[in-house]
Design a protein around this motif. Structure first.
Motif, PDB file in Angstrom:
ATOM      1  N   ASP A 184      43.450  38.337  44.844  1.00 23.15           N
ATOM      2  CA  ASP A 184      43.042  37.879  43.704  1.00 23.15           C
ATOM      3  C   ASP A 184      41.538  37.774  43.512  1.00 23.15           C
ATOM      4  OD1 ASP A 184      42.276  35.610  45.156  1.00 23.15           O
ATOM      5  OD2 ASP A 184      43.625  34.027  43.835  1.00 23.15           O
ATOM      6  N   GLN A 185      40.846  37.012  42.584  1.00 24.91           N
ATOM      7  CA  GLN A 185      39.366  37.029  42.495  1.00 24.91           C
ATOM      8  C   GLN A 185      38.664  36.352  43.836  1.00 24.91           C
ATOM      9  OE1 GLN A 185      41.464  36.204  39.956  1.00 24.91           O
ATOM     10  NE2 GLN A 185      41.083  37.896  38.626  1.00 24.91           N
ATOM     11  N   PHE A 186      39.468  35.485  44.268  1.00 24.38           N
ATOM     12  CA  PHE A 186      38.778  34.814  45.469  1.00 24.38           C
ATOM     13  C   PHE A 186      38.595  35.689  46.579  1.00 24.38           C
ATOM     14  CE2 PHE A 186      40.043  33.196  49.773  1.00 24.38           C
ATOM     15  CZ  PHE A 186      38.949  32.402  50.135  1.00 24.38           C
ATOM     16  N   THR A 187      40.169  36.439  46.840  1.00 26.35           N
ATOM     17  CA  THR A 187      40.080  37.671  47.778  1.00 26.35           C
ATOM     18  C   THR A 187      38.891  38.623  47.948  1.00 26.35           C
ATOM     19  OG1 THR A 187      42.367  37.395  47.535  1.00 26.35           O
ATOM     20  CG2 THR A 187      41.502  39.253  48.842  1.00 26.35           C
ATOM     21  N   ALA A 210      45.189  35.103  49.017  1.00 27.87           N
ATOM     22  CA  ALA A 210      44.868  34.838  47.394  1.00 27.87           C
ATOM     23  C   ALA A 210      45.093  33.162  47.169  1.00 27.87           C
ATOM     24  CB  ALA A 210      45.829  35.605  46.733  1.00 27.87           C
ATOM     25  N   LYS A 211      44.451  32.632  46.211  1.00 30.75           N
ATOM     26  CA  LYS A 211      44.515  31.372  46.065  1.00 30.75           C
ATOM     27  C   LYS A 211      45.367  31.145  44.612  1.00 30.75           C
ATOM     28  CE  LYS A 211      41.045  29.667  48.451  1.00 30.75           C
ATOM     29  NZ  LYS A 211      41.411  28.813  49.742  1.00 30.75           N
ATOM     30  N   THR A 212      45.638  32.451  44.037  1.00 29.69           N
ATOM     31  CA  THR A 212      46.477  32.288  42.876  1.00 29.69           C
ATOM     32  C   THR A 212      47.836  33.126  43.236  1.00 29.69           C
ATOM     33  OG1 THR A 212      45.155  34.231  41.638  1.00 29.69           O
ATOM     34  CG2 THR A 212      44.542  31.816  41.164  1.00 29.69           C
ATOM     35  N   LYS A 213      48.815  32.906  42.308  1.00 28.85           N
ATOM     36  CA  LYS A 213      49.998  34.020  42.466  1.00 28.85           C
ATOM     37  C   LYS A 213      50.517  34.404  40.747  1.00 28.85           C
ATOM     38  CE  LYS A 213      54.425  33.578  44.377  1.00 28.85           C
ATOM     39  NZ  LYS A 213      55.709  32.719  44.551  1.00 28.85           N
ATOM     40  N   THR A 214      50.354  35.594  40.698  1.00 24.36           N
ATOM     41  CA  THR A 214      50.999  36.176  39.419  1.00 24.36           C
ATOM     42  C   THR A 214      52.271  36.066  39.267  1.00 24.36           C
ATOM     43  OG1 THR A 214      49.025  37.746  39.356  1.00 24.36           O
ATOM     44  CG2 THR A 214      50.641  38.184  37.863  1.00 24.36           C
ATOM     45  N   ILE A 215      52.720  35.333  38.044  1.00 22.26           N
ATOM     46  CA  ILE A 215      54.275  34.944  38.041  1.00 22.26           C
ATOM     47  C   ILE A 215      54.597  35.824  37.156  1.00 22.26           C
ATOM     48  CG2 ILE A 215      55.900  33.175  37.153  1.00 22.26           C
ATOM     49  CD1 ILE A 215      53.934  32.063  39.359  1.00 22.26           C
TER      50      ILE A 215
END
Ligand SMILES: Cc1cc2nc3c(=O)[nH]c(=O)nc-3n(C[C@H](O)[C@H](O)[C@H](O)COP(=O)(O)OP(=O)(O)OC[C@H]3O[C@@H](n4cnc5c(N)ncnc54)[C@H](O)[C@@H]3O)c2cc1C
Length: 257
Positions: free
Chosen positions: A93-96, A216-221
């Motif tokens: 994600d953007q963090f990565t 990644a700090k987020t997960k796309t659901i």
């Protein structure tokens, strides 16, 4: 001056997006340099031409991104770096992305880093500010003018159509807004020269990064297309009756009043 540009390979704005297996379908799609990153590349070239130094364009992606990096070199950038994460990472994600870029830049003594205001696909506008935070340098987003005098910098930024003028100093990260400049097309000699310019390829290992460091700090659901637009309704008859009917429809169908 040591100048870096963050460049993302994105879908061509003309492409029709389709979804397959819960993901955006990339098969057969055309890819381009993210349009806002073209402003960043153009500005970087102009700053280098006025102040001396070198422009390096960085992209986190896979080997397909080489094409867009070569285009940036043909526009006039001096060097390109592809951080190829294809074999190392499945999710990101953007963090990565920001963490990988910041890790690459942390010992490069960058004076100026330019990115796009937003990627036209992911569209979060996060990567630039995140990189600046990780590098602990100031940043200004959505800029439409950049004036550098020694280490002093005056930046004009777009604030919803209005302008804000900010004074800051190098080292600095800025993100480009439409109107910053008119990006040049690569010339034929530029395209020929670009073939010989350095394009380095790195992997996570080269940056001493493990998969866990950039998780990644987020997960796309779920990813889905917007609902199809329904045809509009044309009301007929007496104006008074039309208004009555409109109020009725807004209440019962659109449910907005
Ligand atoms: C391993 C991995 C797997 C991924 N898998 C998916 C996926 O399955 N589906 C999906 O939709 N997305 C995926 N992504 C992409 C990711 O979710 C974001 O699209 C990406 O991190 C950039 O965020 P953004 O698009 O919101 O960019 P923004 O923050 O809006 O971009 C702003 C600016 O940051 C810079 N920038 C952004 N991305 C890059 C880059 N890659 N390299 C250099 N500069 C950049 C550019 O200057 C750009 O104009 C993956 C990313 C990684 C690293």
């Amino acid at each position: 001056m040591n100048i870096y540009v963050l460049m993302k390979r994105t879908f061509d704005t003309e492409e029709k997006i389709t979804i397959a297996g819960g993901k955006i379908n990339e098969d057969g799609a055309e890819f381009i340099i993210n349009p806002y990153d073209e402003y960043a590349i153009e500005e970087a070239i102009q700053v280098r031409d006025a102040n001396g130094g070198e422009v390096t364009v960085i992209s986190v992606g896979n080997e397909e991104s080489e094409k867009q990096l070569r285009t940036a070199l043909a526009m006039g950038a001096d060097k390109a770096v592809l951080i190829n994460i294809e074999d190392d990472l499945e999710n990101g994600d953007q963090f990565t992305t920001a963490k990988i870029i910041a890790e690459y830049l942390k010992d490069k003594k960058a004076d100026l880093i330019l990115g796009g205001n937003v990627a036209i696909d992911g569209g979060s506008g996060q990567v630039g500010p995140r990189v600046a935070e990780l590098l602990n340098i100031p940043y200004v987003t959505t800029i439409t003018k950049l004036e550098i005098n020694g280490t002093s910098v005056t930046v004009t930024r777009d604030v919803e159509g209005d302008s804000e003028v900010i004074e800051t100093s190098l080292p600095l990260l800025v993100t480009a807004q439409q109107g910053l400049n008119e990006p040049r097309y690569p010339s034929l000699p530029g395209i020929m020269k670009a073939k010989k310019k350095p394009l380095d390829e790195l992997e996570l290992d080269d940056l001493d990064l493990e998969e866990d460091d950039v998780e990644a700090k987020t997960k796309t659901i779920e990813i889905y297309l917007p609902p199809k637009k329904e045809a509009g309704k044309v009301l007929a008859g007496d104006l008074k009756d039309q208004v009555k009917e409109l109020v009725h429809l807004l209440h019962t169908e659109a449910k907005v009043i």
